[in-house]
Enzyme design. Structure first.
Site, PDB file in Angstrom:
ATOM      1  N   GLU A   1      12.375   4.541   4.920  1.00  0.00           N
ATOM      2  CA  GLU A   1      11.672   3.379   4.185  1.00  0.00           C
ATOM      3  C   GLU A   1      11.778   3.457   2.809  1.00  0.00           C
ATOM      4  O   GLU A   1      12.378   5.158   2.259  1.00  0.00           O
ATOM      5  CB  GLU A   1      10.595   3.396   4.308  1.00  0.00           C
ATOM      6  CG  GLU A   1       9.626   4.662   4.412  1.00  0.00           C
ATOM      7  CD  GLU A   1       8.038   3.868   4.452  1.00  0.00           C
ATOM      8  OE1 GLU A   1       8.086   2.754   4.592  1.00  0.00           O
ATOM      9  OE2 GLU A   1       6.573   4.827   4.664  1.00  0.00           O
TER      10      GLU A   1
ATOM     11  N   HIS B   1     -15.103  19.888   1.969  1.00  0.00           N
ATOM     12  CA  HIS B   1     -13.413  18.548   2.949  1.00  0.00           C
ATOM     13  C   HIS B   1     -13.924  18.464   3.831  1.00  0.00           C
ATOM     14  O   HIS B   1     -13.893  16.917   4.272  1.00  0.00           O
ATOM     15  CB  HIS B   1     -12.528  20.232   3.295  1.00  0.00           C
ATOM     16  CG  HIS B   1     -11.926  20.634   2.392  1.00  0.00           C
ATOM     17  ND1 HIS B   1     -12.822  20.930   1.493  1.00  0.00           N
ATOM     18  CD2 HIS B   1     -10.241  20.272   1.895  1.00  0.00           C
ATOM     19  CE1 HIS B   1     -11.655  22.156   0.717  1.00  0.00           C
ATOM     20  NE2 HIS B   1     -10.688  21.066   0.716  1.00  0.00           N
TER      21      HIS B   1
ATOM     22  N   TYR C   1      -5.884   1.590   0.488  1.00  0.00           N
ATOM     23  CA  TYR C   1      -5.491   0.311   0.067  1.00  0.00           C
ATOM     24  C   TYR C   1      -4.938  -0.222   0.995  1.00  0.00           C
ATOM     25  O   TYR C   1      -4.455   0.567   1.565  1.00  0.00           O
ATOM     26  CB  TYR C   1      -5.285   1.266  -1.091  1.00  0.00           C
ATOM     27  CG  TYR C   1      -3.935   1.613  -1.166  1.00  0.00           C
ATOM     28  CD1 TYR C   1      -3.383   2.288  -0.823  1.00  0.00           C
ATOM     29  CD2 TYR C   1      -3.319   0.420  -1.896  1.00  0.00           C
ATOM     30  CE1 TYR C   1      -1.907   2.661  -0.897  1.00  0.00           C
ATOM     31  CE2 TYR C   1      -1.507   0.615  -1.728  1.00  0.00           C
ATOM     32  CZ  TYR C   1      -1.378   1.904  -1.371  1.00  0.00           C
ATOM     33  OH  TYR C   1       0.296   2.584  -1.691  1.00  0.00           O
TER      34      TYR C   1
ATOM     35  N   LYS D   1      -2.012   3.876   5.213  1.00  0.00           N
ATOM     36  CA  LYS D   1      -2.051   3.393   3.678  1.00  0.00           C
ATOM     37  C   LYS D   1      -2.498   3.713   3.198  1.00  0.00           C
ATOM     38  O   LYS D   1      -3.785   3.131   1.976  1.00  0.00           O
ATOM     39  CB  LYS D   1      -1.927   1.559   3.527  1.00  0.00           C
ATOM     40  CG  LYS D   1      -1.035   1.013   2.441  1.00  0.00           C
ATOM     41  CD  LYS D   1      -1.228  -0.533   1.876  1.00  0.00           C
ATOM     42  CE  LYS D   1      -0.309  -1.201   1.125  1.00  0.00           C
ATOM     43  NZ  LYS D   1       0.547  -0.592   0.583  1.00  0.00           N
TER      44      LYS D   1
ATOM     45  N   ARG E   1     -18.498  18.731  -3.074  1.00  0.00           N
ATOM     46  CA  ARG E   1     -17.156  18.466  -2.833  1.00  0.00           C
ATOM     47  C   ARG E   1     -17.379  19.393  -1.520  1.00  0.00           C
ATOM     48  O   ARG E   1     -16.875  20.577  -1.953  1.00  0.00           O
ATOM     49  CB  ARG E   1     -16.413  19.396  -3.827  1.00  0.00           C
ATOM     50  CG  ARG E   1     -14.979  19.099  -4.155  1.00  0.00           C
ATOM     51  CD  ARG E   1     -14.601  19.290  -4.964  1.00  0.00           C
ATOM     52  NE  ARG E   1     -12.779  19.657  -4.826  1.00  0.00           N
ATOM     53  CZ  ARG E   1     -12.493  20.214  -3.293  1.00  0.00           C
ATOM     54  NH1 ARG E   1     -13.513  21.125  -3.159  1.00  0.00           N
ATOM     55  NH2 ARG E   1     -11.040  21.024  -3.501  1.00  0.00           N
TER      56      ARG E   1
ATOM     57  N   ARG F   1      -4.086  -4.236   8.296  1.00  0.00           N
ATOM     58  CA  ARG F   1      -3.888  -3.050   8.860  1.00  0.00           C
ATOM     59  C   ARG F   1      -4.719  -2.358   8.173  1.00  0.00           C
ATOM     60  O   ARG F   1      -4.729  -0.961   8.199  1.00  0.00           O
ATOM     61  CB  ARG F   1      -2.855  -3.015   7.625  1.00  0.00           C
ATOM     62  CG  ARG F   1      -1.906  -2.240   7.484  1.00  0.00           C
ATOM     63  CD  ARG F   1      -0.561  -2.344   6.959  1.00  0.00           C
ATOM     64  NE  ARG F   1      -1.104  -2.456   5.563  1.00  0.00           N
ATOM     65  CZ  ARG F   1       0.273  -2.829   4.317  1.00  0.00           C
ATOM     66  NH1 ARG F   1       1.550  -2.826   5.360  1.00  0.00           N
ATOM     67  NH2 ARG F   1      -0.081  -3.571   3.336  1.00  0.00           N
TER      68      ARG F   1
END
Ligand SMILES: Cc1ncc(COP(=O)(O)O)c(C=O)c1O
Length: 290
Positions: A178, A101, A31, A146, A99, A50
Site C-alpha cells: 500500500e 511504558h 485516529y 490506524k 512517562r 475501524r
C-alpha cells in the site's frame, strides 16, 4: 475553528494537550479521517467500526466511538459547515500520565479530540494523477491499526517528495502492499487486483467501496498479493483513500505505467465512485445515524 477536546468545545488555538500526554510521548493512540460530502459523513459506520477495532487493539476500553456522531454533527454546525465538503479528524490517546511504558492506572482518562476542516478547492478534482516510487516497508507489523505512530509513514512519504513524486508504495517480502496514506490496486489481464486485508495493511474504507463497485460493475476483482516484480508490468495502477478517493498512478520509479495515462478501468471506477456520492447525497440524510 471550533474543535472538541475532552468534552469541551473551544477555538482551535485554545485547545491544548499536556506534555505528559501518551500520544505526544509514545504515539500511543489511534485516529480516523472521514470525508463529509455537503456536511454528510460518508461511510461513517465503517470508520467508527475501524476506530473501535483500533481502540480494542490498544486496549483503550473507556471510549465509545458512538460519541463522535453527536460531536461531529455539532462541530459541523458550530463551524457553519453543515452544507460543505470537509474532513473530520478524530484522535484518541491513552491520556495523560507519568512517562512509563506500561499502561497508566485504570482511571486515566483517554485524550479525546475531534476537528473539522473544509476540503480545499480542487481536492476532489477528477483529473488528478500521481507518480510514485517503490520503497522497502520499514513499518511495524500492525499496520491494520490506524495508529498515530506514523513516523515510518512520514519518512517514507518524505522519500517520495524528495524523489519528486507524490507517494511511496511500500514493499515487504516482494509484495507491494500500500502507499503511505493510500490503499493500492493494480490491473492485470483486465482484472482488478488488491492485496488481501492482513496485519500488514490498513483496511481501507475506500478500498471496500472499490471492491463493491467492481462487483456492481461486473469488473473481475481479486484480493491477491500484488508482487513488486509484476506491478511494473501492470496495465493500470491506482490508489485510494478517504481524502483522495480514486487516483491513477501514471508513473512508477520514473517509468510510465503502461502508456502513462489513466487506465480504462480506473476511469470507470472513478466515475462509478462519483455516482455513489451523488446517490448518497440524494438519499434522505441519515448519515449521522447508526
Ligand atoms: C497506510 C494507509 N493505507 C490506506 C489508507 C486508505 O484508507 P481509507 O480509504 O480508509 O482512507 C490510509 C488512509 O489514511 C492509510 O494511511
Amino acid at each position: 475553528m471550533t474543535v472538541f477536546l475532552n468534552g469541551k468545545y473551544s477555538p482551535r488555538d485554545e485547545a491544548t494537550v499536556s506534555v505528559d500526554d501518551r500520544g505526544f510521548l509514545f504515539g500511543d493512540g489511534v485516529y480516523e479521517v472521514i470525508t463529509a460530502y455537503r456536511g454528510r459523513p460518508f461511510r461513517l459506520n465503517a470508520h467508527l467500526e475501524r476506530l473501535r477495532y483500533g481502540l480494542a487493539a490498544l486496549r483503550i476500553n473507556s471510549v465509545d466511538p458512538e460519541i463522535f456522531r453527536q460531536v461531529g454533527r455539532k462541530l459541523l454546525a458550530d463551524n457553519e459547515l453543515t452544507g460543505s465538503d470537509c474532513t473530520l479528524y478524530i484522535q484518541v490517546t491513552r491520556g495523560v500520565a507519568p512517562r512509563l511504558h506500561s499502561f497508566p492506572p485504570e482511571n486515566t482518562q483517554p485524550t479525546v479530540y475531534m476537528s473539522v476542516t473544509p476540503l480545499s478547492a480542487g481536492a476532489r478534482s477528477p483529473n488528478k494523477t500521481i507518480t510514485a516510487i517503490l520503497i522497502p516497508d520499514f513499518r511495524w507489523s500492525r499496520c491494520d491499526i490506524k495508529s498515530v505512530s506514523l513516523v515510518a509513514n512520514v519518512l517514507a512519504r518524505q522519500r517520495a517528495i524528495d524523489a519528486g513524486v507524490k507517494e511511496a508504495i511500500l514493499v515487504r517480502d516482494g509484495v507491494a502492499l500500500e502507499g503511505t496514506f493510500t490503499s493500492l490496486f493494480a490491473v492485470f489481464r483486465n482484472e482488478v487486483v488488491t492485496n488481501p486485508n492482513s496485519n500488514y495493511i490498513l483496511h481501507g474504507v475506500t478500498r471496500d467501496v472499490v471492491l463493491e463497485l467492481c462487483k456492481a460493475q461486473g469488473i473481475t476483482c481479486r484480493e491477491t498479493p500484488i508482487f513488486e516484480q509484476e506491478i511494473r508490468q501492470a496495465q493500470e495502477v491506482f490508489v485510494t483513500s478517504t481524502s483522495m478517493e480514486i487516483v491513477p498512478v501514471i508513473e512508477l520509479d520514473g517509468k510510465p505505467v503502461a502508456d502513462g495515462k489513466p487506465g480504462r478501468l480506473t476511469k470507470r471506477l472513478q466515475a462509478a465512485f462519483q455516482d455513489v456520492i451523488t446517490s448518497f447525497l440524494e438519499q434522505p440524510d441519515d448519515s449521522w445515524e447508526k
